[in-house]
Write an enzyme that holds these catalytic residues in place. Structure first.
Site, PDB file in Angstrom:
ATOM      1  CE  LYS A 107      -1.884  -2.445   3.143  1.00 62.71           C
ATOM      2  NZ  LYS A 107      -2.492  -3.044   4.312  1.00 62.71           N
ATOM      3  CD  GLU A 131      -8.539  -5.755  -8.084  1.00 58.39           C
ATOM      4  OE1 GLU A 131      -9.017  -5.200  -7.087  1.00 58.39           O
ATOM      5  OE2 GLU A 131      -8.916  -5.533  -9.241  1.00 58.39           O
ATOM      6  CB  VAL A 134      -8.043  -1.768  -1.841  1.00 60.77           C
ATOM      7  CG1 VAL A 134      -9.293  -1.420  -1.044  1.00 60.77           C
ATOM      8  CG2 VAL A 134      -7.093  -0.587  -1.906  1.00 60.77           C
ATOM      9  N   GLY A 189      -2.641 -13.791  11.936  1.00 68.91           N
ATOM     10  CA  GLY A 189      -1.763 -13.210  10.915  1.00 68.91           C
ATOM     11  C   GLY A 189      -2.417 -12.096  10.107  1.00 68.91           C
ATOM     12  CG  ASP A 203      -4.691  -1.406   6.697  1.00 69.84           C
ATOM     13  OD1 ASP A 203      -3.724  -1.560   5.936  1.00 69.84           O
ATOM     14  OD2 ASP A 203      -5.758  -2.037   6.572  1.00 69.84           O
ATOM     15  CE  LYS A 207      -6.287  -2.462   3.387  1.00 68.08           C
ATOM     16  NZ  LYS A 207      -6.660  -3.321   4.514  1.00 68.08           N
TER      17      LYS A 207
HETATM   18  N1  HSE Z   1      -3.954  -5.459   8.387  1.00 66.07           N
HETATM   19  C1  HSE Z   1      -4.779  -5.500   7.222  1.00 66.07           C
HETATM   20  C2  HSE Z   1      -6.191  -5.904   7.623  1.00 66.07           C
HETATM   21  C3  HSE Z   1      -4.178  -6.476   6.232  1.00 66.07           C
HETATM   22  O1  HSE Z   1      -6.384  -6.295   8.774  1.00 66.07           O
HETATM   23  O2  HSE Z   1      -7.096  -5.792   6.807  1.00 66.07           O
HETATM   24  C4  HSE Z   1      -4.758  -6.390   4.831  1.00 66.07           C
HETATM   25  O3  HSE Z   1      -4.499  -5.166   4.223  1.00 66.07           O
END
Ligand code: HSE
Length: 324
Positions: A107, A131, A134, A189, A203, A207
């Site tokens: 990103k 792609e 996001v 994860g 985050d 996006k």
């Molecule tokens: N940390 C992000 C989430 C990972 O939890 O959506 C995917 O971009």
């Protein structure tokens, strides 16, 4: 034969490398695996696990094979710094500037230098596909660019972060405290290396910036997004929402010139109200009205988006050669 390199041999890189082994008959060969410390040139076999201790690993710039003209298509999957865009920004800039097609899930480079990178790709006549940045495997950009071409996007809203959505879901249905739910998301994860990027809404904001720049033709940065994360969302607030047939979700939105990310009340029966690790994105369209896409926004599903970009590049190259 198209020669492919991957920089970033972590979770996604390993799954992708295995999948690409099937592409040899399709004219694509995996020639290089790299991380930030060096690279490995391949002659067919995909090594398991970490590449660093392997005897053939060369401690050098991962860009060396690109500079030597050994790579036609570079996949960049490095851990991303959303403030500087590095190290992915340098890898992508160098590759595009040398006429190499690029696919990425990073990103940071897109948040920091979207216009620069897309203009560079255009001027070099190469593909720059993202792609996977996001919504994981959800085909957002390809759908919007191909199937929605005849319509006009008025606004976009989305639940774009799986970690916070998982936390809010556990708080809503099981009454789990935020810190325990975060630990679970980390074990799955999903969370960023620095989970405050998830919790504080950064985050999601990244996006939203990528969506706005890519689909609405604007030139926005992270600083243009009004961001509030879920740190202050209490169990009591969620309980109060529940009593009204609602819940609290971290919603990113693009309305006109306004970009925002904030916890919002969402009706439990609203299409955007997805639970667990799912992502959802809602387009408000001029002719069609509302369109909502739902899917897994992180983890292995992201490989589906990477392969879709790679397929697109293979088809484009075949078309340019006059083959298909
Ligand atoms: N940390 C992000 C989430 C990972 O939890 O959506 C995917 O971009």
């Amino acid at each position: 034969m198209i020669s492919c390199g991957i920089i970033g041999y972590g979770f996604l890189g390993r799954i992708l490398a295995k999948r690409l082994a099937d592409y040899r008959g399709r004219g694509l060969e995996l020639r290089m695996l790299a991380n930030s410390k060096g690279y490995l040139l391949l002659d067919g076999d995909v090594p398991p696990g970490d590449i660093t201790p392997l005897p053939r690993f060369r401690a050098s710039s991962p860009l060396e094979p690109v500079e030597r003209g050994l790579v036609d298509l570079l996949v960049v999957l490095t851990p991303t710094n959303v403030r500087t865009g590095e190290p992915g920004l340098t890898y992508i800039r160098e590759a595009l500037g040398r006429g190499v097609d690029v696919v990425t899930a990073d990103k940071g480079p897109l948040v920091v230098a979207f216009r620069e990178l897309t203009s560079l790709a255009e001027s070099m006549g190469v593909s720059f596909c993202y792609e996977a940045t996001v919504g994981g495997g959800i085909p957002i950009f390809s759908l919007a660019r191909h199937s929605l071409m005849g319509d006009r996007i008025i606004s976009i809203r989305g639940i774009l972060n799986g970690t916070t959505n998982y936390i809010l879901t556990r708080m809503h249905f099981e009454g789990l405290p935020l810190d325990l739910a975060l630990q679970e998301a980390q074990m799955m994860g999903l969370a960023e290396r620095d989970p405050s990027l998830d919790l504080e809404g950064i985050d999601s904001a990244c996006k939203i910036v990528i969506l706005a720049n890519a689909l609405l033709g604007v030139d926005k940065r992270l600083g243009d997004v009004k961001v509030r994360g879920i740190n202050q969302v209490t169990s009591d607030a969620i309980l109060a929402a529940k009593e009204l047939g609602m819940t609290i979700k971290l919603v990113g939105s693009i309305e006109g010139d306004r970009l925002s990310v904030a916890p919002r009340l969402v009706r439990l029966n609203h299409p955007l109200c997805v639970h667990g690790t799912l992502n959802a994105i809602e387009f408000k369209l001029d002719i069609m009205g509302d369109l909502t896409l739902i899917g897994r926004g992180a983890g292995e599903s992201t490989v589906s988006a990477l392969l879709s970009d790679i397929e697109w590049i293979l088809n484009r190259r075949a078309y340019l050669r006059g083959g298909r």
